[in-house]
Design an enzyme around this catalytic site. Structure first.
Site, PDB file in Angstrom:
ATOM      1  N   CYS A 126     -46.766  -2.485 -50.691  1.00 55.79           N
ATOM      2  CA  CYS A 126     -46.078  -3.379 -51.639  1.00 55.79           C
ATOM      3  C   CYS A 126     -44.835  -3.912 -50.939  1.00 55.79           C
ATOM      4  CB  CYS A 126     -45.699  -2.635 -52.920  1.00 55.79           C
ATOM      5  SG  CYS A 126     -44.619  -3.647 -53.964  1.00 55.79           S
TER       6      CYS A 126
ATOM      7  N   CYS B  64     -41.514  -3.280 -52.857  1.00 56.43           N
ATOM      8  CA  CYS B  64     -40.973  -1.912 -52.693  1.00 56.43           C
ATOM      9  C   CYS B  64     -40.740  -1.591 -51.226  1.00 56.43           C
ATOM     10  CB  CYS B  64     -41.947  -0.844 -53.181  1.00 56.43           C
ATOM     11  SG  CYS B  64     -42.402  -0.876 -54.886  1.00 56.43           S
TER      12      CYS B  64
ATOM     13  N   CYS C 195     -49.073  -2.903 -57.837  1.00 59.32           N
ATOM     14  CA  CYS C 195     -48.008  -1.929 -57.578  1.00 59.32           C
ATOM     15  C   CYS C 195     -47.584  -1.313 -58.909  1.00 59.32           C
ATOM     16  CB  CYS C 195     -46.826  -2.642 -56.928  1.00 59.32           C
ATOM     17  SG  CYS C 195     -45.295  -1.724 -57.056  1.00 59.32           S
TER      18      CYS C 195
ATOM     19  N   HIS D 231     -43.862  -2.832 -59.623  1.00 56.17           N
ATOM     20  CA  HIS D 231     -43.668  -4.282 -59.804  1.00 56.17           C
ATOM     21  C   HIS D 231     -44.827  -4.960 -60.523  1.00 56.17           C
ATOM     22  CE1 HIS D 231     -40.897  -3.282 -56.512  1.00 56.17           C
ATOM     23  NE2 HIS D 231     -40.151  -4.199 -57.073  1.00 56.17           N
TER      24      HIS D 231
ATOM     25  N   LYS E  93     -34.156  -8.897 -60.101  1.00 57.23           N
ATOM     26  CA  LYS E  93     -34.020 -10.259 -59.574  1.00 57.23           C
ATOM     27  C   LYS E  93     -35.249 -11.087 -59.897  1.00 57.23           C
ATOM     28  CE  LYS E  93     -32.117  -7.778 -55.839  1.00 57.23           C
ATOM     29  NZ  LYS E  93     -32.243  -7.283 -54.497  1.00 57.23           N
TER      30      LYS E  93
END
Ligand code: ME8
Length: 706
Positions: free
Chosen positions: A126, A129, A144, A147, A297
């Protein structure tokens, strides 16, 4: 001297800092400030994580070279930390040459221990990550688990680290060091992960270049997590440096729960292999979410701007909220309403009101100077009880900071704040003052009558309690602590000394200097009244759901994680019944009035309002908001006023110019989104503007409205 070394995660530079980053950094800052105050030789490190595929991709997307891309974001981190009053001693970037050198040195140590071998990696990765995932940990569809985005397939030659070799030693370390991973739930999580078996770890990549080259093998770059974790020792200059001798092992790595495995499994194994001591403790924080979604984000809907909030309600209020609202290891759902509720309940009502009433009464009853303390009175009754409470609060608060529970440390400080408010209520200094004026020698305040001595003592005790409070809250609210000390007349080196040391319960009563002048300045935490609250909420989240009545009242039951609201709400109404002198400066009467049932007012209440006709000269949007306009008004007498008005949903800026409106000219100014707003335009409608006020014929700007 004992040393204390605290670190934050080093943040990815793929975007500007958000509330989650601010949280970790503020928590570490509070710990650093507390340990400095305890006289420990403290080192506080933060920084940025700049290598790896994730940053390379983000830079590429913008068409910039990764280093230049990182430089621009790093500036934003520096600005953010300055705005949030962060006192880090160093800022490490993984692109610093000093860091690259130590990563290479650590690689060589691990290699010399026989723990690195060449193999090839085939598996899922990922990029968000920067982590490898075995199939068993992926969500259906190869997503993931963190995420929930699709992972990539990686197949490349790679160096491996013999992590499996360290599983038993790591479990042993965790068992023999109960404080190694806190809170306990995370410790259990790590134990079960390691017990499940550790695989060797791929620690180099060959399919991209943006990283630190593996020593002697330029076609490989060091795995970004081995690179990043090394920051904690590279900032000290590496294992041979004097700073390392002074500060290693780290006292505390403060991290979010998303990066637990890297810190509590990989990092200790790397360190054991390199023959270096393990950090004392890894303190894990939970996530801040917005409507249940982690602030990140990649999720614009969760964006909360910590700097904007700090501009609007003060940096210390934001720091306080984040550390008080949720215990360090727990998750918290962020709501603006909870922020305002806690501000009003704890800061404006409890502490702000205590400061205001104590200073007002000291002014009025003690000539504005610190009165004497009576050791004799302090031995019994409510006086003795408050001394005991102060000592207990100081001890508890310190213990909680040491145990990584800032929320409880603040709660302990608030025990003293509330006890002092009760103490004043019980001792009724205004009655003692009245007795004094009725005494035959009333003209001479110097006469040591019973009431005079007691009045002095009561005020002095409250002032001493405030002195302790300022110091207990200093790690979290340094600016307000300094302002409070200034209010108590503590100046210059005495203030620096008070800010830089932890209170000593034995010295209660003897800290302040008799006769030194107190300073009654601006309210420490002006209450956020309903009008301001609406304007702030409009500015912060224009598309928010309607404000609940509880939030409007400053009743903390309405907001996200806020707790204990019932009692706070209860206290507000109790206090509203007290005489004016106790509550000057900060009124919480409005906290009890609901919009449907407002209290009757007299003509003298109405006479306080400076209402005038004003003509709108210009209007323009507040950048980044949907409902706010900056409106300039001619308010008569050649004076122009600027206000921030939440009316853009009902009126376009250009429709407003030339209109006459009714304007409240003596509303206390506030700053909204960095713009000072000096007054208020009256409008119809409750939460939503339905129409602007007007006069039915042309009258000059500035004409009074009655
Ligand atoms: O993981 N709530 O960097 P990162 C609370 N570079 N804390 C939050 C949060 C949230 N919603 N979001 C982020 C990295 N954080 C690596 C670290 S360390 C050697 C390398 C905080 O920019 C939290 O502390 O993704 C989390 O661990 C950290 O920011 C991750 O920041």
């Amino acid at each position: 001297m004992t040393s204390y070394y605290v670190t934050t995660p080093i943040y990815y530079v793929n975007d500007a800092p958000h509330l989650g980053h601010a949280y970790a950094t503020i928590a570490a800052d509070a710990l650093a400030r507390f340990h400095r105050a305890r006289g420990e030789d403290t080192f506080f490190l933060t920084g940025t994580d700049e290598h790896g595929q994730k940053i390379a991709q983000a830079a590429k997307k913008q068409g910039i070279e990764p280093h230049a891309f990182a430089d621009a974001i790093v500036k934003r981190f520096h600005t953010a930390w300055k705005e949030l009053d962060i006192t880090n001693d160093d800022f490490i970037r993984t692109t610093d040459p000093r860091h690259k050198q130590i990563v290479a040195a650590l690689w060589r140590r691990i290699e010399a221990a026989g723990d690195i071998y060449l193999g090839s990696y085939d598996g899922h990765y990922c990029i968000a990550c920067e982590a490898f995932y075995p199939d068993s940990q992926l969500l259906p569809g190869n997503l993931c688990p963190l995420h929930q985005s699709e992972v990539s397939w990686v197949s490349e030659p790679s160096y491996f680290f013999r992590m499996s070799k360290y599983a038993a030693a790591l479990l042993d370390h965790i068992a023999t060091h109960p404080g190694f991973i806190r809170p306990e739930t995370y410790r259990n999580e790590v134990v079960s992960f390691v017990t499940g078996g550790l695989r060797d770890l791929s620690i180099s990549r060959t399919t991209f270049q943006w990283g630190i080259p593996v020593p002697g093998q330029d076609s490989h770059v060091v795995y970004v997590w081995l690179d990043a974790l090394t920051n904690y020792i590279s900032a000290l200059g590496g294992p041979e440096a004097s700073l390392f001798q002074r500060y290693w092992p780290a006292s505390c790595h403060l991290i979010g729960k998303d990066i637990l495995r890297f810190h509590a499994v990989y990092w200790p194994c790397f360190l054991m292999s390199a023959g270096l001591t393990l950090p004392e403790t890894i303190v894990v924080t939970g996530f801040w979410t917005v409507r249940g979604t982690k602030i990140a984000k990649s999720m614009p809907a969760t964006r909360v701007d910590p700097i904007g909030l700090a501009h609007d309600i003060g940096v210390d209020a934001v720091r306080y909220f984040l550390l008080r609202e949720v215990p360090l290891g727990a998750d918290g759902d962020f709501t603006y309403e909870a922020l305002i509720s806690r501000y009003n309940a704890d800061l404006a009502n409890d502490l702000g009101n205590l400061v205001s009433r104590t200073l007002t009464m000291t002014d009025k009853f003690c000539g504005g100077v610190i009165p004497p303390y009576s050791a004799e009175l302090a031995r019994s009754g409510p006086h003795a009880e408050l001394v005991r409470t102060a000592a207990q609060s100081i001890r508890d608060s310190s213990e909680h900071y040491i145990e990584y529970a800032p929320s409880r440390a603040l709660e302990a400080a608030w025990n003293l704040v509330r006890a002092t408010n009760r103490y004043i209520d019980a001792c009724q200094p205004w009655k003692l003052a009245k007795e004094l004026t009725n005494e035959p020698n009333a003209g001479s305040r110097a006469t040591a009558t019973g009431a005079g001595i007691e009045l002095d003592h009561v005020m002095r005790t409250a002032l001493e309690a405030l002195y302790c409070t300022a110091r207990m809250v200093m790690p979290v609210m340094p600016e307000k602590a300094a302002a409070l000390l200034a209010g108590l007349g503590v100046e210059g080196e005495f203030r620096a000394e008070a800010m830089g040391s932890w209170p000593d319960p034995q010295r209660f009563g003897g800290e302040l200097e008799v006769g030194s002048a107190i300073v009654r300045g601006e309210a420490l935490f002006p209450r956020i009244d309903k009008t301001t609250q609406t304007a702030l909420l409009d500015a912060w989240s224009p598309e928010r759901p309607e404000v609940t009545e509880g939030a409007a009242r400053g009743d903390a039951t309405s907001g996200g994680q806020a707790r204990g609201g019932q009692t706070r709400g209860g206290r507000s109404s109790e206090r509203a019944a007290q005489p004016d002198v106790q509550r000057s400066g900060q009124s919480d009467a409005d906290a009890t009035a609901s919009s449907a049932d407002r209290p009757l007012v007299t003509m003298s209440d109405v006479a306080k309002l400076d209402l005038r006709v004003a003509t709108i000269k210009s209007a323009r949007p507040v950048p980044g908001t949907r409902n706010l306009l900056i409106v300039e008004l001619d308010v008569g007498g050649g004076e122009t006023r600027r206000v921030v008005a939440g009316i853009a949903a009902a009126y376009r800026a250009e429709q407003l110019v030339g209109r006459d409106v009714i304007f409240l000219a003596n509303l206390k100014p506030i700053t909204i989104r960095g713009v000072r707003s000096e007054g208020m335009i009256l409008a119809a409608g409750d939460n939503e503007v339905l129409g602007l006020s007007a006069v039915d014929r042309k009258v000059p700007a500035g004409t009074r409205v009655r």
